[in-house]
Scaffold this active site. Structure first.
Site, short mmCIF file in Angstrom:
data_model
loop_
_atom_site.label_atom_id
_atom_site.label_comp_id
_atom_site.label_asym_id
_atom_site.label_seq_id
_atom_site.Cartn_x
_atom_site.Cartn_y
_atom_site.Cartn_z
N GLU A 45 66.51 -28.69 81.07
CA GLU A 45 67.09 -29.93 81.80
C GLU A 45 67.73 -31.25 80.37
OE1 GLU A 45 64.24 -29.50 84.60
OE2 GLU A 45 65.50 -29.10 85.90
N THR A 73 65.69 -23.76 87.97
CA THR A 73 67.09 -24.86 87.60
C THR A 73 68.33 -23.33 86.02
OG1 THR A 73 65.62 -26.16 86.97
CG2 THR A 73 68.16 -26.62 86.78
N TYR A 132 67.85 -21.56 91.47
CA TYR A 132 68.50 -22.97 92.17
C TYR A 132 69.61 -22.70 93.14
CZ TYR A 132 64.81 -26.71 90.70
OH TYR A 132 64.01 -26.86 89.69
N ARG A 188 69.80 -31.10 91.74
CA ARG A 188 69.99 -29.95 90.80
C ARG A 188 70.87 -29.17 91.80
NH1 ARG A 188 64.07 -30.29 88.38
NH2 ARG A 188 63.93 -31.53 90.36
N HIS A 198 56.85 -28.09 96.96
CA HIS A 198 56.80 -29.27 96.27
C HIS A 198 56.84 -30.23 97.66
CE1 HIS A 198 58.20 -26.63 93.02
NE2 HIS A 198 59.52 -26.92 93.17
N ASP A 216 53.39 -23.73 90.66
CA ASP A 216 54.69 -24.06 89.57
C ASP A 216 54.71 -24.03 87.68
OD1 ASP A 216 57.75 -24.49 89.34
OD2 ASP A 216 57.04 -26.60 90.31
ZN ZN Z 1 60.82 -26.17 91.96
#
Ligand code: ZN
Length: 391
Positions: free
Chosen positions: A70, A99, A130, A163, A224, A285
């Site tokens: 990112e 992402t 995503y 995102r 999350h 994660d």
């Molecule tokens: Zn995530």
């Protein structure tokens, strides 16, 4: 190879007392107060006195291929190595893209899962990234689930995040419906793993799908959910009304300062509010980027998530929060096994896979790690490592 662990204190997660544990052909073959008569070549006897035996951890959300990017190409994070799993006591991992579903592909993700399997771990993956519409391996969610062995669900689909692909209710509903039918036909969980961002809509999109379709709550696993206080409070309400929620253990001090609820605390407060321990799970994660954006959405810096954060959270539950071993173990073992429909994972019982850890009784430090009966760590030292790692 047959292994006999003598006189070890076993938590299944339930406390089972001091037992002898027999491992044969990669599975738990015997559990008894005394297993005798196996004194011959080919049986390795391990002294379990002073040790605690617990199920190997299940980490249901790891960027096994690396993630991120990112902040440009040089911020793409590295792949997971086998030693990361061993050191973290993680015997089962579910990999996902994130992402970036362009420079990292489903083909590579499948290959990485097979690589980890060859190296001894139990590895599964989610299809997609995503983004919706979903980029699958074979052209459809159902085909992926029914035809590709390691694919057990869909994810991580981003919602409520700058995102995300700003998915529509109908888009998410169709993916969840396909995941459900694909899961039913393949005997897999067909779970839809949802990345929740900091955005203002929170869990709203999931709620809209539930309101406007016949898809049950069990199909979704938002993750999350401890990322800020507002989302956390909503997530607890969602769990109290029958949903399942996941807390992310990888973090950096800045996130906590900015309002992220530490994962261990998130679980303990959930229990206090009356959420069943089986409705909460932890995932690391791992290998995901932990980007820090300013209030204008400009990237300020980033770190890499660690699979070992799962174990650190477990220790925090025991030492800082004083939870009993059984309650501390459930969200790392039994609960994710149920969520992911992994029937031979997540508990210590005859017939289950030989995925377990030995902890030192006083400190709970990981001393020995077994993946499907094969010893990966012995007395705190790695005895196996990934193909390109040196120990
Ligand atoms: Zn995530």
């Amino acid at each position: 190879m047959i292994k006999l662990i003598k006189k070890v204190k076993v938590f299944s997660p339930k406390p089972l007392g001091v037992l002898d544990v027999l491992i044969a052909d990669g599975r738990i073959a015997g559990l008894n107060t005394e297993i005798d008569g196996l004194d011959y070549d080919g049986v390795e006897v391990i002294d379990g006195r002073g040790k605690v035996l617990i199920p190997g951890f299940i980490d249901g959300h790891v960027h096994i291929l690396g993630g991120g990017g990112e902040g440009g190409y040089r911020t793409r994070t590295p792949e997971l190595m086998l030693s990361d799993l061993i050191l973290g006591g993680v015997s089962t991992v579910v990999g996902c893209l994130g992402t970036d579903g362009i420079s990292r592909s489903m083909e590579s993700l499948v290959a990485k899962a097979y690589a980890l399997r060859e190296e001894g771990a139990s590895a599964y993956i989610y299809t997609g990234s995503y983004r919706l519409p979903l980029q699958t391996l074979t052209g459809s969610v159902q085909r992926d689930l029914i035809l590709i062995d390691p694919i057990i669900g869909v994810g991580e689909i981003a919602i409520s995040d700058h995102r995300s692909s700003v998915p529509l209710v109908s888009e998410l509903a169709r993916v969840a419906a396909d995941a459900r039918v694909g899961g039913i036909l393949s005997g897999k969980c067909g779970l839809v793993n949802i990345h929740l961002g900091d955005g203002k809509s929170g869990l709203g999109l999931i709620q809209s799908v539930l309101d406007q379709s016949d898809i049950p709550k069990t199909q979704f696993l938002p993750t999350h959910t401890n990322r800020n206080q507002t989302i956390y409070n909503k997530a607890l309400e969602y769990a109290l009304s029958g949903g399942y929620i996941d807390f992310t253990t990888s973090t950096v001090p800045q996130f906590i300062e900015e309002g992220e609820v530490p994962a261990a605390e998130a679980y303990v407060r959930g229990l206090e509010k009356g959420v069943s321990p089986n409705h909460m799970t932890f995932t690391s994660d791992g290998q995901g980027s932990l980007p820090r954006f300013d209030d204008k959405g400009i990237l300020q810096g980033l770190d890499v998530g660690k699979v070992t954060s799962l174990y650190e959270t477990f220790i925090s539950l025991i030492e800082k929060h004083g939870l009993a071993m059984e309650l501390a173990l459930i969200p790392f073992t039994q609960a994710p096994a149920e969520r992911l429909n992994l029937k031979r994972k997540g508990s210590i019982a005859i017939g289950m896979d030989g995925d377990f850890l030995l902890l030192d009784q006083g400190t709970y430090a990981i001393s020995d790690v077994f993946f499907r009966g094969t010893q990966m760590m012995k007395d705190g030292n790695l005895v196996k490592s990934g193909t390109f790692e040196r120990i």
